[in-house]
Design an enzyme around this catalytic site. Sequence first.
Site, PDB file in Angstrom:
ATOM      1  N   ASP A  43      48.283  32.878  44.907  1.00  0.00           N
ATOM      2  CA  ASP A  43      47.738  33.753  43.866  1.00  0.00           C
ATOM      3  C   ASP A  43      48.924  34.256  43.051  1.00  0.00           C
ATOM      4  O   ASP A  43      49.511  35.295  43.346  1.00  0.00           O
ATOM      5  CB  ASP A  43      46.977  34.916  44.508  1.00  0.00           C
ATOM      6  N   GLU A 103      45.167  29.683  42.136  1.00  0.00           N
ATOM      7  CA  GLU A 103      44.118  30.321  41.333  1.00  0.00           C
ATOM      8  C   GLU A 103      44.214  29.900  39.872  1.00  0.00           C
ATOM      9  O   GLU A 103      45.301  29.795  39.308  1.00  0.00           O
ATOM     10  CB  GLU A 103      44.245  31.843  41.449  1.00  0.00           C
ATOM     11  N   ASP A 175      46.976  40.692  47.419  1.00  0.00           N
ATOM     12  CA  ASP A 175      47.402  39.401  46.867  1.00  0.00           C
ATOM     13  C   ASP A 175      47.443  38.326  47.946  1.00  0.00           C
ATOM     14  O   ASP A 175      47.070  37.173  47.700  1.00  0.00           O
ATOM     15  CB  ASP A 175      48.778  39.539  46.204  1.00  0.00           C
TER      16      ASP A 175
END
Length: 201
Positions: A43, A103, A175
């Site tokens: 991410d 992502e 995260d």
Amino acid sequence: MGITPLQFKHMQERAAGARRAAAPVFERTNAMGAVQQTILGLDPSLRGTGYGVIRMAKPFPQTLAHGTISCPGGWQHSRCLVKIVQELRGILREHQPSVCIIEVLFYAQNLQTALIMGEARGAAIAAVAEAGLDIFEMAPRKVKQAIVGYGAAQKLAVAKMVQRMLRLAEVPEPDAADALALALTHAQENGRYSLSASKKI
């Protein structure tokens, strides 16, 4: 019509009453065909890139590592990008994942934020590609839908579900939880017959 020695051996085994263990009709296998595929979830963010490494195992995936590559607010962008690359190289060397899921970047309301996020994402992709891994991308909404069952779920809900699915002692950082959720979703998508597989980049 003749038969091969191997076919004859199988016939003998069946005649002797050898029984095979029952197995699911749609047994889950991973995309790489490996028994224990190791997946890196990412991410990316300039100030806090989340990562999570899981290994497919039974009865549930094993968590090898998770955390956040953090950079102070006073650091220049270039210094943050170097740290992201260096940290990821170390993670890749230590855990040797076979595939990476990252992502998708989507910031329609703030162009400047999108540009900064794009820098971090590019640095992460370069580090992973350098190691020779296949890289896939997935939208956050799809991940939330797969993990929580609701595409607009809050970060805390995702983190708690990730904790439960991976049997973690504590709730992971936001995260890192998102990165683990990416890895888990990729594993699910490649472990069943799906028409919406992750996009390879």
